[in-house]
Design an enzyme around this catalytic site. Structure first.
Site, PDB file in Angstrom:
ATOM      1  CG  LEU A  83      48.752  46.297  30.414  1.00  0.00           C
ATOM      2  CD1 LEU A  83      48.482  46.071  28.938  1.00  0.00           C
ATOM      3  CD2 LEU A  83      49.684  47.480  30.624  1.00  0.00           C
ATOM      4  CB  CYS A  84      44.446  45.461  36.206  1.00  0.00           C
ATOM      5  SG  CYS A  84      43.690  44.055  35.398  1.00  0.00           S
ATOM      6  CG  HIS A  85      42.980  51.365  35.187  1.00  0.00           C
ATOM      7  ND1 HIS A  85      42.661  50.695  34.028  1.00  0.00           N
ATOM      8  CD2 HIS A  85      43.513  52.545  34.802  1.00  0.00           C
ATOM      9  CE1 HIS A  85      42.967  51.443  32.988  1.00  0.00           C
ATOM     10  NE2 HIS A  85      43.492  52.571  33.428  1.00  0.00           N
ATOM     11  CG  MET A 121      40.774  41.945  34.320  1.00  0.00           C
ATOM     12  SD  MET A 121      40.873  40.354  33.467  1.00  0.00           S
ATOM     13  CE  MET A 121      42.383  39.697  34.152  1.00  0.00           C
ATOM     14  CD  GLU A 122      39.475  44.451  39.392  1.00  0.00           C
ATOM     15  OE1 GLU A 122      40.429  45.239  39.297  1.00  0.00           O
ATOM     16  OE2 GLU A 122      38.711  44.222  38.424  1.00  0.00           O
ATOM     17  CG  ASP A 136      48.775  26.213  50.169  1.00  0.00           C
ATOM     18  OD1 ASP A 136      49.790  25.509  49.963  1.00  0.00           O
ATOM     19  OD2 ASP A 136      48.679  26.999  51.136  1.00  0.00           O
TER      20      ASP A 136
END
Length: 171
Positions: A83-85, A121-122, A136
Site C-alpha cells: 500500500l505504499c505510494h 517506509m523508504e 548475505d
C-alpha cells in the site's frame, strides 16, 4: 504497539470506513519537505566484524555494496510494500558504522522527499535491505549473525509534523 489492538478500523489510514484495505488518497495533500531517519543493527562474530571493517571480506567491499543495496531498496519500497505510494526521493544518506557495543554494525538511513506523503517506509526499507545485504555478503563466515532491532528514529513534515522515537539518541 500501544493501543494498536484497541484501535477501531476507521482510525487506521489503510482501512476505509467499512474496514476494507485501500490505498490512501494523497493527491489532495499539499507537498511538504519530509525526512525520515531509521536505524538497524547486525550482530556478528568479532573476527568477521574485523574482516568487514578492514575491507578483507572474501566478497570485497561489503560496506559499499550494503550502502548501494540500501539506496536501491529505498527506491523500490513501493514495489515491496503493497500500500505504499511510489514517491520521488530527493535524497538518501546511508551510514554504516560499528555499533556502540562493538559487537556488530549499525546502519542508519535518512530519506528525503518533497511531496504529499512521508518517507518513513523508504528509510525503514533501506535499513532492512542494507542489513540483509551485509548478512548475505559474510554469511559463510558467520551464519549466526542476528539482525535487529530496526526502528524509525524520527520523521519531519506532513500533517502530523515532527516525531522522534522516545528512546532515540539524536545523531
Amino acid at each position: 504497539m500501544i493501543g494498536a489492538m484497541d484501535a477501531a478500523p476507521t482510525q487506521l489510514s489503510h482501512l476505509n470506513a467499512s474496514g476494507e484495505v485501500h490505498m490512501v488518497e494523497v493527491g489532495d495533500r499539499p507537498a511538504s519537505d519530509r525526512r525520515a531517519v531509521a536505524e538497524g543493527f547486525i550482530a556478528m562474530d568479532p573476527a568477521v566484524l574485523a574482516l568487514v571493517l578492514e575491507g578483507r571480506a572474501a566478497k570485497g567491499d561489503v560496506l559499499a555494496v550494503a550502502r548501494v543495496a540500501a539506496i536501491q531498496g529505498a527506491k523500490r519500497t513501493w514495489e515491496l510494500i503493497p500500500l505504499c505510494h511510489p514517491i520521488a526521493l530527493t535524497g538518501l544518506e546511508v551510514r554504516i558504522e560499528p555499533s556502540a557495543d562493538g559487537r556488530g554494525l549499525r546502519l542508519e538511513a535518512a530519506a528525503r522527499t518533497t511531496g504529499p506523503t512521508g518517507v518513513e517506509m523508504e528509510a525503514l526499507t533501506a535499513v532492512q535491505v542494507g542489513l540483509l545485504t551485509l548478512y548475505d555478503m559474510v554469511k559463510s563466515a558467520d551464519p549466526a549473525m542476528t539482525i535487529g532491532p530496526v526502528r524509525l528514529l524520527s520523521k519531519t513534515g506532513g500533517r502530523h509534523g515532527s516525531w522522534s522515537h522516545p528512546g532515540a539518541v539524536p545523531s
